[in-house]
Motif scaffolding. Structure first.
Motif, short mmCIF file in Angstrom:
data_model
loop_
_atom_site.label_atom_id
_atom_site.label_comp_id
_atom_site.label_asym_id
_atom_site.label_seq_id
_atom_site.Cartn_x
_atom_site.Cartn_y
_atom_site.Cartn_z
N THR A 260 0.83 -1.20 0.00
CA THR A 260 0.00 0.00 0.00
C THR A 260 0.86 1.25 0.00
OG1 THR A 260 -1.72 -1.18 1.23
CG2 THR A 260 -1.86 1.21 1.19
N ALA A 261 1.96 1.23 0.76
CA ALA A 261 2.87 2.38 0.78
C ALA A 261 3.45 2.63 -0.60
CB ALA A 261 3.98 2.15 1.80
N HIS A 262 3.81 1.56 -1.30
CA HIS A 262 4.37 1.71 -2.65
C HIS A 262 3.36 2.34 -3.59
CE1 HIS A 262 5.03 0.09 -6.78
NE2 HIS A 262 6.25 0.55 -6.54
N ARG A 263 2.12 1.91 -3.50
CA ARG A 263 1.11 2.44 -4.40
C ARG A 263 0.71 3.87 -4.03
NH1 ARG A 263 -2.26 -3.23 -5.06
NH2 ARG A 263 -0.92 -4.06 -6.72
N ILE A 264 0.76 4.21 -2.75
CA ILE A 264 0.51 5.60 -2.35
C ILE A 264 1.59 6.51 -2.93
CG2 ILE A 264 0.53 7.19 -0.40
CD1 ILE A 264 -2.10 5.79 -0.68
N VAL A 265 2.86 6.11 -2.80
CA VAL A 265 3.95 6.93 -3.34
C VAL A 265 3.89 6.95 -4.86
CG1 VAL A 265 6.46 7.18 -3.47
CG2 VAL A 265 5.39 6.50 -1.32
N ALA A 266 3.47 5.84 -5.47
CA ALA A 266 3.30 5.83 -6.93
C ALA A 266 2.23 6.82 -7.35
CB ALA A 266 2.95 4.42 -7.39
N THR A 267 1.15 6.90 -6.57
CA THR A 267 0.11 7.89 -6.86
C THR A 267 0.65 9.30 -6.73
OG1 THR A 267 -1.60 6.39 -6.05
CG2 THR A 267 -2.18 8.71 -6.18
N LEU A 268 1.47 9.55 -5.71
CA LEU A 268 2.07 10.87 -5.54
C LEU A 268 2.99 11.21 -6.71
CD1 LEU A 268 2.96 10.77 -1.72
CD2 LEU A 268 0.91 11.68 -2.81
N ARG A 269 3.70 10.22 -7.21
CA ARG A 269 4.60 10.46 -8.35
C ARG A 269 3.81 10.84 -9.59
NH1 ARG A 269 9.85 8.87 -10.30
NH2 ARG A 269 9.80 8.35 -12.51
N TRP A 270 2.70 10.13 -9.82
CA TRP A 270 1.87 10.46 -10.97
C TRP A 270 1.22 11.83 -10.80
CZ3 TRP A 270 2.65 8.88 -15.44
CH2 TRP A 270 2.96 7.55 -15.74
N LEU A 271 0.85 12.18 -9.58
CA LEU A 271 0.33 13.52 -9.32
C LEU A 271 1.36 14.58 -9.70
CD1 LEU A 271 -1.46 12.95 -5.90
CD2 LEU A 271 -2.56 13.59 -8.04
N ALA A 272 2.61 14.31 -9.35
CA ALA A 272 3.68 15.25 -9.71
C ALA A 272 3.85 15.32 -11.22
CB ALA A 272 4.99 14.82 -9.05
N ARG A 273 3.75 14.18 -11.89
CA ARG A 273 3.92 14.17 -13.34
C ARG A 273 2.82 14.96 -14.06
NH1 ARG A 273 8.09 13.13 -11.82
NH2 ARG A 273 9.45 11.39 -12.36
N GLY A 274 1.71 15.19 -13.38
CA GLY A 274 0.64 15.99 -13.96
C GLY A 274 0.87 17.48 -13.82
N GLY A 275 2.05 17.90 -13.37
CA GLY A 275 2.37 19.31 -13.26
C GLY A 275 2.30 19.87 -11.87
N ARG A 276 2.14 19.00 -10.87
CA ARG A 276 2.09 19.46 -9.49
C ARG A 276 3.47 19.42 -8.86
NH1 ARG A 276 -1.36 16.31 -11.02
NH2 ARG A 276 -3.59 16.78 -11.13
N THR A 277 3.58 20.16 -7.78
CA THR A 277 4.77 20.11 -6.94
C THR A 277 4.42 19.29 -5.71
OG1 THR A 277 5.40 22.31 -7.71
CG2 THR A 277 6.51 21.48 -5.76
N VAL A 278 5.10 18.19 -5.51
CA VAL A 278 4.79 17.27 -4.42
C VAL A 278 5.99 17.18 -3.49
CG1 VAL A 278 4.05 14.95 -3.77
CG2 VAL A 278 3.25 15.95 -5.92
N VAL A 279 5.77 17.47 -2.22
CA VAL A 279 6.81 17.41 -1.20
C VAL A 279 6.31 16.52 -0.08
CG1 VAL A 279 8.29 18.71 0.38
CG2 VAL A 279 7.56 19.74 -1.79
N THR A 280 7.12 15.57 0.33
CA THR A 280 6.70 14.65 1.39
C THR A 280 7.86 14.37 2.32
OG1 THR A 280 5.80 12.44 1.85
CG2 THR A 280 7.24 12.65 -0.05
N THR A 281 7.54 14.17 3.59
CA THR A 281 8.52 13.65 4.53
C THR A 281 8.31 12.16 4.63
OG1 THR A 281 7.08 13.91 6.47
CG2 THR A 281 8.42 15.80 5.84
#
Length: 675
Positions: A260-281
């Motif tokens: 689940t953690a891998h897929r959550i981070v994968a979702t965040l990566r795709w969100l970034a690829r859509g033109g967003r700026t994604v920052v996570t700790t």
């Protein structure tokens, strides 16, 4: 998840991972529709699965649509410290002195649209503090600068920021579907219909694998709800609804299993690829999670020891003399060891045999200082290189923020109606709980039996019952309302910081939502006790008595809301309200009939005093008589316990209660506004 343009190894080793060929054909869709025209385009997920974001183009899912307002986040030399008390090892309170603890020390970096920036470091390294500062929610002041497209924080910027805290702030009595639906109604633009917003919430539920628990309550400390991982996904889903330009997440994978953690981070990566700026700790990612990070910032005791490409981290530390002991070591583990001051050429179990603890601590401190100094020397050169290569495609170039963006995404009335509906659903379990209903009904029947058919000849007893009405429904609503704002403070801060609604719409929704909940129980109480207690059997008198009690309840509740909003601490508010009600009890005119002249003014501050006078005045008109002896009749208002009340123009008492009601409500609103 691997992308075709990513290196297979972060430290130069050959890749053992085969990249699926169909990944090469994935095209980023810059302007996909906000809502799919048919749900057939969305692959249904099973009850406990999340769709595989690694092999799905961003345009396929509604929450992965491209951002229309890219934001470049830049922070320079951010320094933040707090003061802590220390007694210096002495037991004397006078020896306490304030010490300053530096949480962030000269942290700089840049997060660009289309990139996923991960902040790594051990516990206490300042990751959450820095993330909170980037979201514009850090209490106090910090030195340095944080800009968004070159501009400081503003309300329009805040509405483009999605911020997911490590501790989920959710209403416990709402279901997963209700939580996301209400968030969609409040945060999505008004041009979308209610059905489209509800469909957006349904899509998020499917994409995050929440289908199985969609109708389950969130839960809290008093009762069990969804699991911790599901709560985390609900929190992320609330931010994914609004397509944020800047998404900040604090430990989004905590409490989740590796898949689940891998897929959550994968979702965040795709969100970034859509033109967003994604920052996570992230505390300790696995190697496959680390491969998905575009940029990495490593902190050690609030100081940066590395900031740059995730794929270049091993080359950087190799250049300054730090090489992992194992060829296939997880880069994240290697970085955390360095952030803790543990050199890779020394094993921790051997250190206890070779050197003492003091020497080991000195070695770790010197390692940290060396890493910090090396990074400071290289950071200027890195900034020059980045500035020369920092270019954004024309279609993705950042645009200045326009003043028209300051407008709210939804109207005041829509915010009010949604918040009212949400409040009624959330608080109905508390207001109409079995325990509270039992408490009110049992007291009403008990008091009715104690004053059973008390006739007019027992003036003192009847006056005691009326005084009990005013006091009981003064204490009870106040002690319930002082908890309102302190308990909802975390939710109010989070939602207001995100620009979800106006404070006025929340306040009026809260006020209107309390009316049916707070007025039904006193109506039942008065209906039972009034007729059992033998008060005047007149429908008009009963109706006026009930209206006075309900008015008294609203004033009492208003005072409780004001105290809770001012103090924002349940214990302090409860203590102050107890003292306040004790004073009101003593000066109401029942226990003390002749108050000293220099304290007479106190009774005019007591809403119980005015409520008690109104109850007595309605129950006993000016011409009411009672049998005061054998064959003698006396005027009721000449009774000693009533005469001291000086019942005259009752409209003055009504006006006094009305002024208190409005004044306390305004005071509560102002107290919330200034916080």
């Amino acid at each position: 998840m691997l992308h075709p343009d990513r290196e297979d190894s972060v430290h130069g080793g050959s890749s053992n991972v085969l990249v699926c060929s169909r990944m090469e054909s994935v095209k980023l869709q810059i302007d996909p529709p906000i809502i799919s025209s048919s749900k057939s385009n969305v692959s249904p997920c099973s009850n406990n699965e999340i769709p595989d974001q690694d092999h799905s183009p961003p345009g396929q899912f509604s929450v992965l649509r491209a951002s229309s307002h890219p934001v470049t986040l830049k922070f320079e030399d951010v320094t933040y410290s707090i003061k802590i008390e220390s007694n210096g090892g002495s037991c004397l309170a006078s020896s306490k002195r304030n010490q300053t603890r530096v949480l962030l020390n000269g942290v700089s970096g840049t997060a660009r649209p289309g990139e996923l920036l991960a902040m790594l470091g051990p516990s206490g390294s300042g990751k959450t503090t820095l993330l909170t500062a980037l979201a514009g929610r850090l209490p106090g002041k910090f030195s340095g600068s944080v800009t968004y497209n070159g501009q400081p924080i503003s309300s329009s910027v805040k509405r483009r920021i999605g911020f997911v805290t490590q501790d989920e702030v959710l209403y416990p009595h709402l279901t997963v579907l209700e939580t996301l639906t209400y968030a969609a109604l409040l945060r999505l633009p008004e041009k979308l219909t209610k059905a489209e917003k509800a469909e957006q919430a349904e899509m998020v539920i499917m994409e995050l694998g929440l289908t199985r628990c969609r109708n389950s309550m969130i839960g809290g400390t008093l009762f069990r709800g969804v699991s911790g991982g599901e709560r985390k996904r609900v929190s992320i889903g609330q931010e994914m609804l609004v397509n944020p330009s800047l998404l900040l997440l604090d430990e989004p994978t905590s409490g989740l299993d590796s898949t689940t953690a891998h897929r959550i981070v994968a979702t965040l990566r795709w969100l970034a690829r859509g033109g967003r700026t994604v920052v996570t700790t992230i505390h300790q990612p696995s190697s496959r999670l680390y491969r998905m990070f575009d940029e990495v910032l490593v902190l050690s005791e609030g100081c940066p020891i590395y900031g740059g490409k995730g794929s270049s981290v091993m080359d950087y530390f190799a250049a300054i003399g730090y090489v992992p002991a194992f060829n296939f070591m997880n880069p994240a583990d290697f970085l955390l060891d360095l952030a803790n001051g543990i050199a890779p050429d020394t094993r921790q179990d051997d250190q206890h045999e070779l050197v003492g603890r003091a020497e080991n601590a000195d070695n770790q401190t010197s390692t940290k200082q060396f890493l910090i100094s090396c990074y400071k020397k290289s950071v200027k050169k890195e900034e020059v290189e980045r500035s020369s290569h920092d270019s954004i495609p024309a279609g993705r170039r950042n645009s200045p923020l326009r003043s028209s963006e300051e407008q709210w995404t939804t109207s005041w009335w829509l915010q009010f109606s949604v918040l009212l509906s949400r409040g009624l659903k959330e608080r109905r379990h508390e207001s109409f709980s079995g325990l509270r209903i039992f408490q009110v009904v049992s007291v009403s029947f008990l008091s009715g039996l104690l004053w059973w058919h008390c006739d007019t000849n027992h003036i003192q007893d009847q006056v005691g019952l009326l005084f009990f009405f005013s006091i009981f429904w003064g204490f009870f609503p106040m002690f319930n309302s002082i908890f309102a704002f302190p308990q909802e403070r975390p939710m109010l801060i989070r939602e207001r910081s995100s620009g979800m609604y106006r404070l006025s719409s929340y306040y009026f929704a809260r006020t209107a939502g309390d009316l049916p909940m707070e007025l039904i129980l006193p109506t039942i109480f008065v209906t039972v006790t009034y007729w059992m207690g033998g008060l005047k059997p007149s429908l008009l008198t009963f109706s006026l008595t009930l209206l006075i009690i309900l008015f008294n309840v609203l004033v009492s509740q208003s005072l409780g809301l004001a105290l809770g909003a001012i103090l924002m601490d349940v214990k302090q508010a409860a203590t102050l309200s107890s003292v306040t009600m004790l004073v009101f009890l003593l000066v109401s005119g029942y226990y003390i009939q002749h108050i000293p002249a220099f304290l007479t003014w106190m009774k005019y501050t007591s809403f119980s005093h005015f409520s008690y006078k109104l109850l007595v005045g309605v129950q006993y008109p000016a011409n009411e008589v009672y049998e005061c002896g054998v064959g003698r009749q006396c005027r009721v208002r000449d009774f000693e316990g009533i005469k001291c009340l000086d019942i005259g123009n009752m409209m003055f008492d009504v006006a006094a209660l009305g002024a208190m009601l409005v004044g306390f409500r305004i005071l509560a609103y102002v107290a919330l506004r200034v916080r």
